[in-house]
Design an enzyme around this catalytic site. Structure first.
Site, short mmCIF file in Angstrom:
data_model
loop_
_atom_site.label_atom_id
_atom_site.label_comp_id
_atom_site.label_asym_id
_atom_site.label_seq_id
_atom_site.Cartn_x
_atom_site.Cartn_y
_atom_site.Cartn_z
N CYS A 217 0.88 -1.17 0.00
CA CYS A 217 0.00 0.00 0.00
C CYS A 217 0.91 1.21 0.00
CB CYS A 217 -0.92 0.01 1.22
SG CYS A 217 -1.93 1.51 1.33
N CYS B 161 -4.90 6.01 -4.09
CA CYS B 161 -4.20 4.72 -4.00
C CYS B 161 -2.79 4.94 -4.53
CB CYS B 161 -4.93 3.65 -4.82
SG CYS B 161 -4.08 2.05 -4.88
N GLY B 162 -1.82 4.92 -3.62
CA GLY B 162 -0.44 5.20 -4.01
C GLY B 162 0.12 4.19 -4.98
#
EC number: 5.1.1.7
Length: 274
Positions: free
Chosen positions: A73, A217-218
């Site tokens: 994440c 969302c990286g």
């Protein structure tokens, strides 16, 4: 249990120190904590553990709101880095961590920005995992309502990236779940929808596996840029605008790691009885 609430561009987390606390997170406990009406509420739970390797600083674990554990994440990684510095778990600004599928280097900057070395994108279908005979820059993926042309890559977690003309009117509420659980992705997938503004600027929305659409969302931003560069439609430095804010992604191509830079925000600290 002591915890911190943090967010990276609106992608929100509960971060827990498991270095100085003894904690255990069965699925039912995670679901209860994730409940925004009856618990704390979060997209993911991040757990800071002692390093498994003496050459590293910490081990980084990520749990989705549904209790499933994932291996990457990107937004969480930035919050993880700020957390360990804020809580005095390290005095380093360059932090080496392990995840379920590899290692990451995190660099905390003076302006609350964090740069994450996300490693090199993974394109081999069997390593993503994705059911395909060989690597292709574009795959045809058929769903019940539409046939899509997609790029597929792993940034430590699987991503399927589709280019759209207008991000605001993309059918993400329908296509997101169909792609997430598509039979060609044995471990499910994060579905990204990318609108290209120019070669150095995209807009992106991501439907995350186990969490649904999030503010940011990286790893999804990294995946979208990597796919765009691989397909020849983006340059090496790209601004990514997500619903929750902006990330800067840099990738010099195959053989090089990909870098993500963005904010990591501490909201509050709390204590809850498990």
């Amino acid at each position: 249990m002591q915890f911190s609430k943090m967010h990276g561009l609106g992608n929100d987390f509960v971060v827990v120190d498991a270095v100085t606390q003894n904690v255990y997170f069965p699925t039912e406990v995670i679901k209860r904590l994730a409940d925004r009406n009856r618990g704390i509420g979060f997209d993911q739970l991040l757990v800071v553990e002692p390093p498994y390797d003496p050459d590293l600083d910490f081990h980084y674990r990520i749990f989705n709101a549904d209790g499933s554990e994932v291996s990457q994440c990107g937004n969480g990684a930035r919050c993880f880095a700020r957390f360990v510095v804020l809580k005095g778990l390290t005095d380093k600004k360059e932090i080496a961590v392990s995840t379920a599928k590899g290692k990451m280097m995190l660099r905390v900057k003076d302006d609350d920005m964090v740069c994450v070395n996300m490693g090199e994108p993974i394109w081999e279908p069997n390593k993503i995992p994705f059911n395909a005979n060989k690597f292709e820059k574009n795959y045809i993926i058929r769903t019940d309502i539409q046939t899509l042309l997609c790029g597929v890559v792993s940034m430590g977690n699987p991503h399927c990236v589709t280019q759209v003309e207008d991000i605001q009117h993309a059918n993400i509420e329908i296509l997101g779940p169909l792609l997430e659980s598509h039979e060609r992705f044995p471990e499910r997938v994060n579905a990204g929808f990318m609108q290209i503004i120019n070669r150095n600027h995209i807009k992106l929305r991501v439907y995350e596996r186990g969490a649904g659409e999030t503010q940011a969302c990286g790893s999804g931003a990294c995946a979208a840029v990597a796919v765009g560069i691989m397909q020849g439609v983006l340059d090496n430095n790209v601004q990514v605008d997500l619903p929750g804010g902006r990330l800067m992604i840099e990738w010099q191509g195959k053989g090089h790691p990909l870098y993500m830079t963005g904010e990591a925000t501490h909201i509050y600290d709390g204590v809850i009885r498990l």
